[in-house]
Design a protein around this motif. Structure first.
Motif, PDB file in Angstrom:
ATOM      1  N   PRO A 137       5.603  -8.493  -8.156  1.00  0.00           N
ATOM      2  CA  PRO A 137       6.947  -9.037  -8.363  1.00  0.00           C
ATOM      3  C   PRO A 137       7.748  -9.005  -7.056  1.00  0.00           C
ATOM      4  O   PRO A 137       7.550  -8.122  -6.218  1.00  0.00           O
ATOM      5  N   GLU A 138       8.651  -9.951  -6.928  1.00  0.00           N
ATOM      6  CA  GLU A 138       9.367 -10.158  -5.662  1.00  0.00           C
ATOM      7  C   GLU A 138      10.050  -8.895  -5.120  1.00  0.00           C
ATOM      8  O   GLU A 138      10.041  -8.639  -3.918  1.00  0.00           O
ATOM      9  N   TYR A 139      10.622  -8.093  -6.018  1.00  0.00           N
ATOM     10  CA  TYR A 139      11.414  -6.965  -5.509  1.00  0.00           C
ATOM     11  C   TYR A 139      10.572  -5.911  -4.794  1.00  0.00           C
ATOM     12  O   TYR A 139      11.094  -5.114  -4.016  1.00  0.00           O
ATOM     13  N   PHE A 140       9.281  -5.908  -5.029  1.00  0.00           N
ATOM     14  CA  PHE A 140       8.431  -4.966  -4.298  1.00  0.00           C
ATOM     15  C   PHE A 140       8.329  -5.335  -2.811  1.00  0.00           C
ATOM     16  O   PHE A 140       8.000  -4.505  -1.978  1.00  0.00           O
ATOM     17  N   TYR A 141       8.622  -6.604  -2.482  1.00  0.00           N
ATOM     18  CA  TYR A 141       8.585  -7.060  -1.088  1.00  0.00           C
ATOM     19  C   TYR A 141       9.940  -6.879  -0.402  1.00  0.00           C
ATOM     20  O   TYR A 141      10.024  -6.922   0.817  1.00  0.00           O
ATOM     21  N   THR A 142      10.984  -6.700  -1.195  1.00  0.00           N
ATOM     22  CA  THR A 142      12.329  -6.701  -0.599  1.00  0.00           C
ATOM     23  C   THR A 142      13.090  -5.387  -0.790  1.00  0.00           C
ATOM     24  O   THR A 142      13.986  -5.083  -0.018  1.00  0.00           O
ATOM     25  N   GLU A 143      12.738  -4.627  -1.804  1.00  0.00           N
ATOM     26  CA  GLU A 143      13.508  -3.424  -2.126  1.00  0.00           C
ATOM     27  C   GLU A 143      12.810  -2.191  -1.553  1.00  0.00           C
ATOM     28  O   GLU A 143      11.701  -1.857  -1.967  1.00  0.00           O
ATOM     29  N   ALA A 144      13.455  -1.538  -0.585  1.00  0.00           N
ATOM     30  CA  ALA A 144      12.839  -0.357   0.042  1.00  0.00           C
ATOM     31  C   ALA A 144      12.739   0.782  -0.963  1.00  0.00           C
ATOM     32  O   ALA A 144      13.660   1.018  -1.747  1.00  0.00           O
ATOM     33  N   PHE A 145      11.604   1.464  -0.912  1.00  0.00           N
ATOM     34  CA  PHE A 145      11.299   2.486  -1.913  1.00  0.00           C
ATOM     35  C   PHE A 145      11.469   3.878  -1.298  1.00  0.00           C
ATOM     36  O   PHE A 145      10.684   4.276  -0.427  1.00  0.00           O
ATOM     37  N   PRO A 146      12.486   4.642  -1.737  1.00  0.00           N
ATOM     38  CA  PRO A 146      12.668   5.988  -1.196  1.00  0.00           C
ATOM     39  C   PRO A 146      11.580   6.942  -1.732  1.00  0.00           C
ATOM     40  O   PRO A 146      11.040   6.666  -2.804  1.00  0.00           O
ATOM     41  N   PRO A 147      11.236   8.044  -1.076  1.00  0.00           N
ATOM     42  CA  PRO A 147      11.889   8.550   0.131  1.00  0.00           C
ATOM     43  C   PRO A 147      11.351   7.932   1.428  1.00  0.00           C
ATOM     44  O   PRO A 147      11.948   8.140   2.481  1.00  0.00           O
ATOM     45  N   HIS A 148      10.258   7.218   1.369  1.00  0.00           N
ATOM     46  CA  HIS A 148       9.701   6.681   2.617  1.00  0.00           C
ATOM     47  C   HIS A 148      10.367   5.357   3.025  1.00  0.00           C
ATOM     48  O   HIS A 148      10.145   4.878   4.136  1.00  0.00           O
ATOM     49  N   ASN A 149      11.130   4.804   2.099  1.00  0.00           N
ATOM     50  CA  ASN A 149      11.837   3.540   2.369  1.00  0.00           C
ATOM     51  C   ASN A 149      10.911   2.439   2.881  1.00  0.00           C
ATOM     52  O   ASN A 149      11.141   1.831   3.929  1.00  0.00           O
ATOM     53  N   VAL A 150       9.849   2.220   2.156  1.00  0.00           N
ATOM     54  CA  VAL A 150       8.865   1.209   2.535  1.00  0.00           C
ATOM     55  C   VAL A 150       8.847   0.078   1.502  1.00  0.00           C
ATOM     56  O   VAL A 150       9.237   0.258   0.350  1.00  0.00           O
ATOM     57  N   THR A 151       8.383  -1.075   1.958  1.00  0.00           N
ATOM     58  CA  THR A 151       8.195  -2.209   1.042  1.00  0.00           C
ATOM     59  C   THR A 151       6.714  -2.592   1.051  1.00  0.00           C
ATOM     60  O   THR A 151       5.946  -2.089   1.871  1.00  0.00           O
ATOM     61  N   PHE A 152       6.341  -3.486   0.166  1.00  0.00           N
ATOM     62  CA  PHE A 152       4.943  -3.951   0.138  1.00  0.00           C
ATOM     63  C   PHE A 152       4.807  -5.061   1.176  1.00  0.00           C
ATOM     64  O   PHE A 152       5.479  -6.090   1.092  1.00  0.00           O
ATOM     65  N   GLU A 153       3.953  -4.829   2.156  1.00  0.00           N
ATOM     66  CA  GLU A 153       3.927  -5.746   3.302  1.00  0.00           C
ATOM     67  C   GLU A 153       2.634  -6.535   3.434  1.00  0.00           C
ATOM     68  O   GLU A 153       2.439  -7.228   4.436  1.00  0.00           O
ATOM     69  N   ILE A 154       1.725  -6.400   2.479  1.00  0.00           N
ATOM     70  CA  ILE A 154       0.464  -7.149   2.606  1.00  0.00           C
ATOM     71  C   ILE A 154       0.793  -8.637   2.425  1.00  0.00           C
ATOM     72  O   ILE A 154       1.394  -9.037   1.429  1.00  0.00           O
ATOM     73  N   LYS A 155       0.340  -9.431   3.382  1.00  0.00           N
ATOM     74  CA  LYS A 155       0.702 -10.854   3.368  1.00  0.00           C
ATOM     75  C   LYS A 155      -0.079 -11.615   2.291  1.00  0.00           C
ATOM     76  O   LYS A 155      -1.204 -11.255   1.959  1.00  0.00           O
ATOM     77  N   ASP A 156       0.544 -12.687   1.813  1.00  0.00           N
ATOM     78  CA  ASP A 156      -0.107 -13.514   0.790  1.00  0.00           C
ATOM     79  C   ASP A 156      -1.469 -14.023   1.261  1.00  0.00           C
ATOM     80  O   ASP A 156      -2.429 -14.068   0.490  1.00  0.00           O
ATOM     81  N   GLU A 157      -1.527 -14.409   2.544  1.00  0.00           N
ATOM     82  CA  GLU A 157      -2.799 -14.948   3.073  1.00  0.00           C
ATOM     83  C   GLU A 157      -3.907 -13.895   3.007  1.00  0.00           C
ATOM     84  O   GLU A 157      -5.074 -14.228   2.789  1.00  0.00           O
ATOM     85  N   GLU A 158      -3.516 -12.632   3.217  1.00  0.00           N
ATOM     86  CA  GLU A 158      -4.502 -11.547   3.120  1.00  0.00           C
ATOM     87  C   GLU A 158      -4.988 -11.422   1.673  1.00  0.00           C
ATOM     88  O   GLU A 158      -6.180 -11.311   1.407  1.00  0.00           O
ATOM     89  N   LEU A 159      -4.035 -11.438   0.736  1.00  0.00           N
ATOM     90  CA  LEU A 159      -4.407 -11.315  -0.680  1.00  0.00           C
ATOM     91  C   LEU A 159      -5.307 -12.476  -1.103  1.00  0.00           C
ATOM     92  O   LEU A 159      -6.233 -12.302  -1.901  1.00  0.00           O
ATOM     93  N   ASP A 160      -5.032 -13.650  -0.543  1.00  0.00           N
ATOM     94  CA  ASP A 160      -5.813 -14.831  -0.930  1.00  0.00           C
ATOM     95  C   ASP A 160      -7.260 -14.760  -0.461  1.00  0.00           C
ATOM     96  O   ASP A 160      -8.109 -15.516  -0.931  1.00  0.00           O
ATOM     97  N   LYS A 161      -7.523 -13.846   0.487  1.00  0.00           N
ATOM     98  CA  LYS A 161      -8.910 -13.701   0.969  1.00  0.00           C
ATOM     99  C   LYS A 161      -9.756 -12.855   0.023  1.00  0.00           C
ATOM    100  O   LYS A 161     -10.950 -12.713   0.219  1.00  0.00           O
ATOM    101  N   PHE A 162      -9.092 -12.273  -0.980  1.00  0.00           N
ATOM    102  CA  PHE A 162      -9.780 -11.289  -1.820  1.00  0.00           C
ATOM    103  C   PHE A 162     -11.076 -11.835  -2.422  1.00  0.00           C
ATOM    104  O   PHE A 162     -12.100 -11.154  -2.446  1.00  0.00           O
ATOM    105  N   TYR A 163     -11.009 -13.040  -2.933  1.00  0.00           N
ATOM    106  CA  TYR A 163     -12.194 -13.565  -3.631  1.00  0.00           C
ATOM    107  C   TYR A 163     -13.110 -14.377  -2.715  1.00  0.00           C
ATOM    108  O   TYR A 163     -14.000 -15.090  -3.188  1.00  0.00           O
ATOM    109  N   ASN A 164     -12.921 -14.252  -1.406  1.00  0.00           N
ATOM    110  CA  ASN A 164     -13.832 -14.920  -0.469  1.00  0.00           C
ATOM    111  C   ASN A 164     -15.013 -14.013  -0.150  1.00  0.00           C
ATOM    112  O   ASN A 164     -14.959 -13.209   0.774  1.00  0.00           O
TER     113      ASN A 164
END
Lengths: 215, 546
Positions: free
Chosen positions: B518-545
């Motif tokens: 979901p979109e908010y995982f890419y935009t909403e920083a998650f405490p305490p590490h204040n990180v977001t999900f940064e794996i790019k769509d193109e990387e995910l699209d390689k999964f089934y290759n």
């Protein structure tokens, strides 16, 4: 964190009671220590935990909430929090292990290199013991004594049932015997105090043998 | 087995609750034998929750009973007319299908008690609760444990709703007069089983951590890492974690005369389960597992084990997935239906589901539907299925699995940490962040392979570190069936399962665009590490290759 004045509470308990006390170590306790050293030095030299035990049993370590891979590349500071655990199940359990094959899964939260620090005496370091570490190292640390936040200790003591207190053979407050009812109410200490808490095991068989020998 | 049948026989575009969907129930390859850990049962269909393929599995006794009766699978097809409710009785002589409307809207515990009175206590059962009858997308299928209690569930994906759509309330399995299945090479089988069991017992996870504390041993660790989602995935550290941890749970269970170490089926040597008694020392439920403790606990801001155990009992009785319901109640709390941490409100919300009130019907259809109904953006789901107990912003690799799994957000899809032995998917540099897609792929292949054997996934921990234990597993299969399988064959099996599942989903209308968080995982920083999900769509699209 440095607090030289504290209340001492010592319990002498039957072995089954000790098992009830151990879970208090998972929430965290404090030790007065020297800082400015690596985690390896802190555990092996200061706390006298064998390097063999660290290698074989403590598979998962967190420093200030970050999973650690190399315990030599760390720096313990005043107020640092160290959490120690055995090997954990599940993919994420494996991910969190030291030097895990899957360490990249948690790359953004992994403990990198520690800051440059200098040696300082008499500082406070927070420790948390989880699972097998709690069971295996907990009794020795409780015997030597640990610092607890008074609120954590009184919350714990207030919730203990009658048989817990029946298994307490001696209660010493500031080295003087007291009735357990005083301790149970939690009124022996102010809310923000630190308590130096120690627990030793009452050796019933040994006592019985001594009694037998006397008779 | 189940994915093979579903992908071949179920039209991908069919309605999950319609006559063309099929429900496939299959014991493992070694179920019904003396092989340890062989008691998993796999249940497959097109999912009403995700609209994709679903394989959901469970422990308990039915896998052993069904296999001893000689069944490789039960396949339920079609859909009866009318509103009658059916029970199926299978014993060594026959299969009987009877109408039994006295079972309507009974909870799983009452259903099992009724079956026990009618057919004795040597049976095992597979049943649905009211949630399944009401065809809710979070409905599970219950399997009985060694004590003949409906505590083991094929929880994920709404399989219970599919069973409900076919109007089957319960399957009673009675293997009286049948003995254990015998291997082609008994000596080799016995020897392999001995090595396999030794491997499980000597490993620190399967021999110590799991038997002592159960899966909830993870609460303290994941919380310490800051990846333990609380209050509907708002932050990653829960102040009440030590109150609901495995260590505290075991202490409480022991104090109340429950059991801290217990198997979910006969022949289990890991024994990661337990018995949870209430304050008065009476049985309440089985030991709530890590995912349940997180879902109904930390994710709803609740730090009380008795409340969590009560919710677990209610889930088992109504026939609901604990992960989906915990995530749903948290979404409902975010929507303002209750406050985070309100124990009584959480219990009351679940009661609504059991009763089938209008609110309950919404909640019983899961986190995504509830979020839609109440206008909540933050629904932690992928392909309609709620995320389990690890935040993908802190532990990004698991986010790749959530995103790409054919099952929707599913931690067990990439659970079998055996890839360094299986050597699936070629060489991967695990130290590179970019390698996370490759790693996740390998994990999912390995998991599909282990799942195909029907063994408990927890064996994977011993297999990871001990090549001889993995070899013993292959030897068990070979000795039983007279085969000459190699590790490569097992890997190939895992790959073919994933391919079949992917094809089914593609034909059902899924694209790579569904392989996203979901979109908010890419935009909403998650405490305490204040990180977001940064794996790019193109990387995910390689999964089934591959």
């Amino acid at each position: 964190m440095n607090n030289s004045k504290s209340i001492t509470l010592s319990l002498c308990v039957e072995e089954h009671v000790l098992a009830r006390i151990l879970p208090i170590l998972q929430k965290g306790f404090m030790l007065r220590s020297q800082v400015g050293c690596s985690l390896n030095e802190f555990l092996c030299v200061q706390q006298k935990i064998s390097s063999c035990y660290i290698t074989e049993r403590i598979s998962t370590i967190f420093l200030d909430g970050k999973p650690v891979d190399d315990i030599d590349m760390t720096a313990i500071q005043d107020g640092s929090t160290i959490a120690l655990s055995g090997a954990m199940p599940g993919l994420v359990g494996a991910v969190m292990r030291r030097g895990s094959f899957y360490a990249s899964f948690r790359d953004s939260i992994t403990y990198k290199k520690g800051p440059d620090t200098h040696t300082q005496e008499n500082c406070m370091v927070n420790l948390k013991f989880f699972n097998i570490v709690m069971k295996e190292l907990g009794p020795d640390f409780l015997k030597k004594g640990i610092f607890l936040k008074s609120s954590d200790l009184t919350d714990f003591l207030k919730n203990q049932p009658k048989d817990f207190w029946q298994g307490n053979k001696e209660v010493l407050l500031n080295k003087k015997p007291v009735e357990y009812s005083l301790i149970k109410k939690g009124e022996f200490v102010l809310q923000n105090d630190l308590v130096f808490f120690s627990v030793k095991i009452h050796r019933k068989i040994l006592q019985d043998n001594i009694q037998d020998n006397i008779q | 087995m189940t994915s093979l049948i579903v992908s071949k026989e179920v039209p991908p575009l069919c309605h999950p609750l319609g006559a063309r969907n099929k429900l496939v129930i299959a014991p493992g390859l070694l179920s019904g034998t003396s092989a340890s850990m062989s008691g998993r049962i796999s249940i497959g269909c097109k999912s009403p929750l995700t609209s994709g393929i679903k394989e959901s599995n469970s422990g308990g006794q039915p896998a052993q009973t069904l296999a001893r009766l000689g069944y490789a699978a039960i396949i339920m097809e079609g859909k009866p007319e009318g509103n009658d409710l059916y029970k199926i009785i299978i014993n060594k002589d026959k299969v009987k299908i009877d109408i039994d409307n006295s079972l309507k809207m009974l909870g799983n515990y009452d259903v099992v008690d009724k079956m026990k009175k009618e057919y004795g206590d040597k049976i095992s059962t597979i049943s649905i609760g009211p949630a399944g009858e009401m065809k809710m997308s979070a409905a599970s299928i219950a399997c009985t444990d060694m004590e003949l209690r409906p505590t083991r569930h094929a929880g994920r994906g709404g399989t219970g709703a599919v069973m409900g759509s076919k109007r089957i309330k319960v399957i009673v399995l009675d293997d009286t007069g049948k003995s254990m299945r015998t291997p082609k090479d008994p000596e080799k089988f016995k020897k392999a089983n001995k090595i396999f069991v030794e491997g499980l017992k000597k490993h620190p996870v399967t021999g110590k951590a799991l038997p002592t504390y159960g899966t909830n041993v993870l609460t303290n660790i994941i919380n310490e890492s800051g990846g333990f989602p609380i209050n509907n995935f708002k932050s990653g550290k829960f102040s009440g974690a030590s109150k609901i941890s495995g260590e505290s749970e075991v202490e409480l269970q022991t104090k109340r005369g429950g059991l801290a170490t217990h198997g979910c089926h006969r022949g289990c040597v890991i024994q990661c389960s337990g018995i949870y008694n209430d304050k008065h020392g009476n049985y309440l439920t089985k030991q709530p597992e890590y995912e349940t403790v997180w879902a109904h606990g930390a994710n709803c801001g609740i730090d009380d084990l008795d409340t969590i155990a009560m919710l677990d009992r209610m889930d088992d009785d109504f026939g609901l997935d604990t992960i989906e319901m915990g995530a749903t109640i948290a979404v409902a709390m975010e929507a303002g239906l209750a406050k985070f941490g309100d124990r009584e409100a959480a219990i009351n919300l679940l009661k609504e589901v059991g009763k089938g009130t209008p609110l309950g019907r919404i909640l019983g259809n899961g986190a995504a539907i509830t979020a839609k109904a109440y206008g909540v953006e933050r629904a932690p789901v992928v392909k309609g299925q709620a995320m389990p107990a690890y935040d993908p912003r802190a532990i990004k690799g698991i986010g790749v699995t959530y995103a790409t799994s054919t099952m929707g957000a599913d931690h067990t899809a990439g659970y079998a940490i055996a890839t360094n032995i299986l050597k699936v998917g070629g060489d991967v540099d695990p130290l590179k962040t970019e390698g996370q897609v490759d790693l996740s792929r390998n994990l999912q292949i390995a998991t599909a392979a282990i799942d195909s054997t029907g063994m408990c996934l927890f064996i994977a921990f011993a297999v990871l570190d001990q090549p001889e234990t993995f070899q013993a597993l292959i030897d068990l299969l070979n000795a039983f069936y007279g085969l000459t399988l190699t590790a490569d064959d097992v890997t190939a099996l895992g790959k073919s399962v994933l391919k079949m599942e992917r094809k089914f989903n593609t034909d059902a209308g899924f694209t790579t665009k569904h392989d996203r968080l979901p979109e908010y995982f890419y935009t909403e920083a998650f405490p305490p590490h204040n990180v977001t999900f940064e794996i790019k769509d193109e990387e995910l699209d390689k999964f089934y290759n591959w």
